[in-house]
Design a protein around this motif. Sequence first.
Motif, PDB file in Angstrom:
ATOM      1  N   VAL A   1       0.833  -1.209   0.000  1.00  0.00           N
ATOM      2  CA  VAL A   1       0.000   0.000   0.000  1.00  0.00           C
ATOM      3  C   VAL A   1       0.866   1.256   0.000  1.00  0.00           C
ATOM      4  O   VAL A   1       0.667   2.154  -0.818  1.00  0.00           O
ATOM      5  CB  VAL A   1      -0.944   0.016   1.229  1.00  0.00           C
ATOM      6  N   ASP A   2       1.818   1.306   0.929  1.00  0.00           N
ATOM      7  CA  ASP A   2       2.616   2.514   1.126  1.00  0.00           C
ATOM      8  C   ASP A   2       3.852   2.571   0.254  1.00  0.00           C
ATOM      9  O   ASP A   2       4.591   1.592   0.133  1.00  0.00           O
ATOM     10  CB  ASP A   2       3.123   2.587   2.577  1.00  0.00           C
ATOM     11  N   GLY A   3       4.086   3.745  -0.304  1.00  0.00           N
ATOM     12  CA  GLY A   3       5.407   4.128  -0.736  1.00  0.00           C
ATOM     13  C   GLY A   3       5.997   4.878   0.439  1.00  0.00           C
ATOM     14  O   GLY A   3       5.260   5.530   1.191  1.00  0.00           O
ATOM     15  N   LEU A   4       7.285   4.775   0.655  1.00  0.00           N
ATOM     16  CA  LEU A   4       7.910   5.443   1.799  1.00  0.00           C
ATOM     17  C   LEU A   4       9.040   6.355   1.347  1.00  0.00           C
ATOM     18  O   LEU A   4       9.771   6.038   0.407  1.00  0.00           O
ATOM     19  CB  LEU A   4       8.476   4.426   2.793  1.00  0.00           C
ATOM     20  N   ILE A   5       9.171   7.466   2.033  1.00  0.00           N
ATOM     21  CA  ILE A   5      10.308   8.372   1.885  1.00  0.00           C
ATOM     22  C   ILE A   5      11.067   8.310   3.205  1.00  0.00           C
ATOM     23  O   ILE A   5      10.493   8.534   4.262  1.00  0.00           O
ATOM     24  CB  ILE A   5       9.853   9.820   1.621  1.00  0.00           C
ATOM     25  N   PHE A   6      12.342   7.981   3.129  1.00  0.00           N
ATOM     26  CA  PHE A   6      13.223   7.881   4.290  1.00  0.00           C
ATOM     27  C   PHE A   6      14.192   9.044   4.212  1.00  0.00           C
ATOM     28  O   PHE A   6      14.850   9.234   3.191  1.00  0.00           O
ATOM     29  CB  PHE A   6      13.986   6.549   4.232  1.00  0.00           C
ATOM     30  N   GLN A   7      14.295   9.829   5.294  1.00  0.00           N
ATOM     31  CA  GLN A   7      15.211  10.969   5.299  1.00  0.00           C
ATOM     32  C   GLN A   7      15.961  11.037   6.616  1.00  0.00           C
ATOM     33  O   GLN A   7      15.383  10.871   7.683  1.00  0.00           O
ATOM     34  CB  GLN A   7      14.443  12.272   5.082  1.00  0.00           C
ATOM     35  N   SER A   8      17.263  11.301   6.506  1.00  0.00           N
ATOM     36  CA  SER A   8      18.120  11.478   7.671  1.00  0.00           C
ATOM     37  C   SER A   8      19.392  12.183   7.218  1.00  0.00           C
ATOM     38  O   SER A   8      19.880  11.926   6.112  1.00  0.00           O
ATOM     39  CB  SER A   8      18.459  10.115   8.292  1.00  0.00           C
ATOM     40  N   GLN A   9      19.900  13.065   8.048  1.00  0.00           N
ATOM     41  CA  GLN A   9      21.165  13.755   7.781  1.00  0.00           C
ATOM     42  C   GLN A   9      21.209  14.386   6.395  1.00  0.00           C
ATOM     43  O   GLN A   9      22.228  14.369   5.716  1.00  0.00           O
ATOM     44  CB  GLN A   9      22.339  12.804   7.954  1.00  0.00           C
ATOM     45  N   GLY A  10      20.093  14.905   5.936  1.00  0.00           N
ATOM     46  CA  GLY A  10      20.045  15.577   4.649  1.00  0.00           C
ATOM     47  C   GLY A  10      20.007  14.663   3.440  1.00  0.00           C
ATOM     48  O   GLY A  10      20.021  15.124   2.307  1.00  0.00           O
ATOM     49  N   ARG A  11      19.952  13.362   3.652  1.00  0.00           N
ATOM     50  CA  ARG A  11      19.869  12.396   2.550  1.00  0.00           C
ATOM     51  C   ARG A  11      18.508  11.724   2.599  1.00  0.00           C
ATOM     52  O   ARG A  11      17.937  11.540   3.670  1.00  0.00           O
ATOM     53  CB  ARG A  11      20.956  11.334   2.668  1.00  0.00           C
ATOM     54  N   ARG A  12      18.026  11.356   1.431  1.00  0.00           N
ATOM     55  CA  ARG A  12      16.748  10.656   1.420  1.00  0.00           C
ATOM     56  C   ARG A  12      16.664   9.674   0.266  1.00  0.00           C
ATOM     57  O   ARG A  12      17.403   9.773  -0.714  1.00  0.00           O
ATOM     58  CB  ARG A  12      15.582  11.624   1.379  1.00  0.00           C
ATOM     59  N   GLY A  13      15.760   8.749   0.430  1.00  0.00           N
ATOM     60  CA  GLY A  13      15.465   7.766  -0.604  1.00  0.00           C
ATOM     61  C   GLY A  13      13.998   7.428  -0.529  1.00  0.00           C
ATOM     62  O   GLY A  13      13.350   7.637   0.503  1.00  0.00           O
ATOM     63  N   THR A  14      13.473   6.914  -1.625  1.00  0.00           N
ATOM     64  CA  THR A  14      12.071   6.519  -1.640  1.00  0.00           C
ATOM     65  C   THR A  14      11.906   5.214  -2.391  1.00  0.00           C
ATOM     66  O   THR A  14      12.707   4.894  -3.282  1.00  0.00           O
ATOM     67  CB  THR A  14      11.173   7.609  -2.277  1.00  0.00           C
ATOM     68  N   PHE A  15      10.904   4.462  -2.012  1.00  0.00           N
ATOM     69  CA  PHE A  15      10.452   3.292  -2.754  1.00  0.00           C
ATOM     70  C   PHE A  15       8.970   3.479  -3.023  1.00  0.00           C
ATOM     71  O   PHE A  15       8.193   3.779  -2.106  1.00  0.00           O
ATOM     72  CB  PHE A  15      10.635   1.999  -1.957  1.00  0.00           C
ATOM     73  N   LEU A  16       8.573   3.290  -4.274  1.00  0.00           N
ATOM     74  CA  LEU A  16       7.158   3.288  -4.634  1.00  0.00           C
ATOM     75  C   LEU A  16       6.495   2.042  -4.054  1.00  0.00           C
ATOM     76  O   LEU A  16       7.169   1.042  -3.777  1.00  0.00           O
ATOM     77  CB  LEU A  16       7.019   3.290  -6.162  1.00  0.00           C
ATOM     78  N   PRO A  17       5.184   2.059  -3.903  1.00  0.00           N
ATOM     79  CA  PRO A  17       4.491   0.874  -3.379  1.00  0.00           C
ATOM     80  C   PRO A  17       4.765  -0.401  -4.181  1.00  0.00           C
ATOM     81  O   PRO A  17       4.768  -1.493  -3.617  1.00  0.00           O
ATOM     82  CB  PRO A  17       3.017   1.258  -3.452  1.00  0.00           C
ATOM     83  N   GLN A  18       5.046  -0.272  -5.475  1.00  0.00           N
ATOM     84  CA  GLN A  18       5.301  -1.439  -6.311  1.00  0.00           C
ATOM     85  C   GLN A  18       6.531  -2.219  -5.865  1.00  0.00           C
ATOM     86  O   GLN A  18       6.660  -3.403  -6.168  1.00  0.00           O
ATOM     87  CB  GLN A  18       5.497  -1.032  -7.784  1.00  0.00           C
ATOM     88  N   VAL A  19       7.449  -1.569  -5.143  1.00  0.00           N
ATOM     89  CA  VAL A  19       8.670  -2.245  -4.703  1.00  0.00           C
ATOM     90  C   VAL A  19       8.343  -3.382  -3.735  1.00  0.00           C
ATOM     91  O   VAL A  19       9.106  -4.340  -3.610  1.00  0.00           O
ATOM     92  CB  VAL A  19       9.665  -1.223  -4.102  1.00  0.00           C
ATOM     93  N   TRP A  20       7.192  -3.295  -3.078  1.00  0.00           N
ATOM     94  CA  TRP A  20       6.775  -4.395  -2.189  1.00  0.00           C
ATOM     95  C   TRP A  20       6.686  -5.717  -2.948  1.00  0.00           C
ATOM     96  O   TRP A  20       6.805  -6.789  -2.348  1.00  0.00           O
ATOM     97  CB  TRP A  20       5.431  -4.080  -1.534  1.00  0.00           C
ATOM     98  N   GLN A  21       6.495  -5.681  -4.261  1.00  0.00           N
ATOM     99  CA  GLN A  21       6.421  -6.919  -5.046  1.00  0.00           C
ATOM    100  C   GLN A  21       7.746  -7.670  -5.028  1.00  0.00           C
ATOM    101  O   GLN A  21       7.766  -8.899  -5.104  1.00  0.00           O
ATOM    102  CB  GLN A  21       5.993  -6.616  -6.483  1.00  0.00           C
ATOM    103  N   GLN A  22       8.862  -6.931  -4.931  1.00  0.00           N
ATOM    104  CA  GLN A  22      10.176  -7.577  -4.859  1.00  0.00           C
ATOM    105  C   GLN A  22      10.672  -7.718  -3.418  1.00  0.00           C
ATOM    106  O   GLN A  22      11.456  -8.612  -3.124  1.00  0.00           O
ATOM    107  CB  GLN A  22      11.223  -6.775  -5.641  1.00  0.00           C
ATOM    108  N   LEU A  23      10.264  -6.804  -2.553  1.00  0.00           N
ATOM    109  CA  LEU A  23      10.728  -6.787  -1.158  1.00  0.00           C
ATOM    110  C   LEU A  23       9.503  -6.839  -0.250  1.00  0.00           C
ATOM    111  O   LEU A  23       9.093  -5.826   0.314  1.00  0.00           O
ATOM    112  CB  LEU A  23      11.541  -5.511  -0.883  1.00  0.00           C
TER     113      LEU A  23
END
Length: 179
Positions: free
Chosen positions: A121-143
């Motif tokens: 369901v969720d896409g997530l944005i992870f942020q720390s120390q000025g860096r960030r990454g995101t995974f779309l909800p579709q990534v759950w299909q592989q992870l």
Amino acid sequence: QRSQMIGVARAAIEAGLANGKQPVLKSADWPDWAQQAGAAFVTLEIAGRLRGCIGSLAAHRPLISDVSENAFAAAFRDPRFKKLTAPEYDRVDISISVLSEPEVLEFSGEEDLLAKMRPGVDGLIFQSQGRRGTFLPQVWQQLSEKGTFLRHLKTKAGFAENYWSDDIEIWRYTTESFS
């Protein structure tokens, strides 16, 4: 609407292949839905393998312009890949994910965060120390396992899998995805 967005994405890539330039869209020429601010990711795949993916996490321009610009960028500016070629374009599959407005996810620690994650369901944005990454909800299909998803998201943001800090911020969003 979906077919129009796919058409705009294809036109942007075709313009890039023809003359190396991104087409200029006049959003006023489009219906109201396309003129509304929107955020989208455009993903290119060939035979099921990623070939480019660029997008916006927040709505900052008309949706139709966001789709066009991100399609062009996915084909020609994704730093992980060389520019898309005409022979590749003949085999490329285009997917578009229109994002909801990201919402802050409150959590008290890593275990609480894992408990609040919604696989598929969720896409997530992870942020720390000025860096960030995101995974779309579709990534759950592989992870599909929450811990694995989070560990890979941390590495995408440039951190070790076991990284944790009090300054971590997480947002979640959903998508309407089609190809």
